[in-house]
Design a protein around this motif. Structure first.
Motif, PDB file in Angstrom:
ATOM      1  N   GLU A 185      -2.812  -7.210   7.842  1.00 64.71           N
ATOM      2  CA  GLU A 185      -4.222  -7.267   8.226  1.00 64.71           C
ATOM      3  C   GLU A 185      -4.548  -8.659   8.738  1.00 64.71           C
ATOM      4  N   ALA A 187       1.172  -3.326   4.528  1.00 58.31           N
ATOM      5  CA  ALA A 187       0.173  -3.378   5.596  1.00 58.31           C
ATOM      6  C   ALA A 187      -0.061  -4.829   6.002  1.00 58.31           C
ATOM      7  N   THR A 211       1.291  -0.776   9.445  1.00 55.77           N
ATOM      8  CA  THR A 211       2.024  -0.761   8.183  1.00 55.77           C
ATOM      9  C   THR A 211       3.516  -0.727   8.487  1.00 55.77           C
ATOM     10  N   ARG A 266      -6.963  -3.916  10.183  1.00 56.62           N
ATOM     11  CA  ARG A 266      -5.583  -3.528   9.867  1.00 56.62           C
ATOM     12  C   ARG A 266      -4.799  -3.511  11.179  1.00 56.62           C
ATOM     13  N   GLU A 274       0.826  -1.197   0.000  1.00 56.75           N
ATOM     14  CA  GLU A 274       0.000   0.000   0.000  1.00 56.75           C
ATOM     15  C   GLU A 274       0.870   1.260   0.000  1.00 56.75           C
TER      16      GLU A 274
END
Length: 67
Positions: free
Chosen positions: A23, A21, A39, A36, A16
């Motif tokens: 998740e 990221a 990151t 999420r 991203e």
């Protein structure tokens, strides 16, 4: 859903905007929750985080080792 027992857990790494990221996707009998976690600047750090999160989540799914 707090009282439901999770049936499955998956951890995803998603690129991203130049970052990675992490998740978590948890499957319950009546639905799916996707959140999420964070990151990371490198894919390697995201993979480390994802492995640790998945291992901890799977341990929670199986419950205590001594019953």
């Amino acid at each position: 859903m707090a009282t439901d027992e999770a049936e499955d857990v998956q951890v995803l790494i998603v690129p991203e905007r130049g970052r990675w990221a992490v998740e978590i996707v948890v499957t319950f009998p009546d639905g799916i929750v996707r959140e999420r976690i964070d990151t990371y600047a490198t894919e390697a750090r995201a993979q480390i985080s994802a492995r640790l999160i998945k291992r901890a989540a799977e341990r929670d799914l199986r419950g205590p080792l001594n019953g």
